[in-house]
Every structure is written in C-alpha cells, then in structure tokens.
Design a protein around this motif. Structure first.
Motif, PDB file in Angstrom:
ATOM      1  N   SER A 269       0.858  -1.182   0.000  1.00 23.30           N
ATOM      2  CA  SER A 269       0.000   0.000   0.000  1.00 23.30           C
ATOM      3  C   SER A 269       0.894   1.232   0.000  1.00 23.30           C
ATOM      4  N   GLY A 270       0.494   2.215  -0.778  1.00 25.01           N
ATOM      5  CA  GLY A 270       1.303   3.421  -0.911  1.00 25.01           C
ATOM      6  C   GLY A 270       0.495   4.669  -0.655  1.00 25.01           C
ATOM      7  N   LEU A 271       1.200   5.787  -0.603  1.00 24.78           N
ATOM      8  CA  LEU A 271       0.568   7.075  -0.375  1.00 24.78           C
ATOM      9  C   LEU A 271       0.020   7.627  -1.690  1.00 24.78           C
ATOM     10  N   VAL A 272      -1.228   8.027  -1.673  1.00 25.31           N
ATOM     11  CA  VAL A 272      -1.851   8.598  -2.858  1.00 25.31           C
ATOM     12  C   VAL A 272      -1.190   9.943  -3.154  1.00 25.31           C
ATOM     13  N   GLN A 273      -0.834  10.151  -4.424  1.00 28.69           N
ATOM     14  CA  GLN A 273      -0.164  11.369  -4.860  1.00 28.69           C
ATOM     15  C   GLN A 273      -1.107  12.219  -5.709  1.00 28.69           C
TER      16      GLN A 273
END
Length: 152
Positions: free
Chosen positions: A85-89
């Motif tokens: 899971s990653g940070l939305v940019q």
C-alpha cells in the motif's frame, strides 16, 4: 442500556478517528484478499517475465531475463503485491515515461486485468494504477520486492 452508552462513549474517546485519518492517504495496490492468477512484467528494453499459477505452485518464464527464483521467492513476490500500500499522490506527476515498467495482473473472480506502470526512482517508487487513474508513492526498497529484475 446505560452500560452500552458508557462503552460506546469511552470507545469513541479511546479509539478516535485519528487512526483512520492517518491511513486515509494509503491505498492498496490490489483489492484486499486478492488471489493472483498471473503476473506479467514488461520493461522498457523489451524484457518480459511471466508468472502463472499452476495448481498450488508457480511457473515463471522470461524473455530476455534469466532468473533463478525459488518457489519461496515467487511466493514472497506475490505476497508483496497483495499487501503493498502506498501514499496517494497528486494526479499531476511529471515523470520520464520511457523508464516505466508495465505490470499486468490477472486476479481470480475479476475479468479485467489490473494494469500498473512502475517508475523506480532513486528515492522512491511511483506506481500508476491505470484502472483508477491514481498515482501511489512507495519507499525505494519496495521496488526490489515488486520487480525481481535486478537491472532496470
């Protein structure tokens, strides 16, 4: 009834929405509890890896890539894709598209193939999710877990 109200009130104070807000910018790459059936990795220099589920194990073939992955390595690769899971940019990311790595994933009970473009940078990994038109940012170390090709 009074005990239920007291429990609900103290529960809201102990477990506030700040925990949920901290994860609001996080997004999983794949839907939760996804079962990967096939994963294709295509690099810009025309290398390709194909991982296919055959029964309970994985079969992998490569075009222009020599890999000696154990079953455990392949299982870890699939687990990394399922859990990442990653940070939305912001949607206005400017990147050199020629350095992208295309990844296509077939998921059980999903007719549409999931498609991503990964951009390994020196300080982070940017991933573009085609279906949702979303950019996600990950730590640079995640690139090695999601793309088993050492030279990109």
């Amino acid at each position: 009834m009074i005990i239920i109200i007291i429990i609900n009130t103290t529960n809201d104070k102990l477990f506030s929405d700040s925990d949920n807000q901290a994860n609001a910018g996080q997004q999983l790459l794949l839907p939760e509890h996804s079962v990967i059936l096939a994963l294709v990795i295509k690099t810009a220099d025309d290398k390709q890896l194909l991982f296919e589920r055959v029964g309970r194990s994985w079969q992998h073939t490569g075009k222009g890539v020599l890999l000696s992955l154990t079953d455990q390595h392949v299982e870890q690769l699939m687990f990394s894709w399922q859990q990442a899971s990653g940070l939305v940019q912001a949607s206005d990311v400017i990147i050199d598209e020629s350095k992208g790595v295309l990844v296509q994933i077939d998921i059980a009970a999903n007719e549409q193939r999931q498609q991503f473009t990964l951009y390994p940078l020196t300080d982070q990994l940017l991933i573009y999710k085609h279906a949702s038109d979303t950019w996600l940012a990950f730590p640079a170390a995640i690139a090695k877990q999601l793309i088993p090709i050492t030279q990109l």
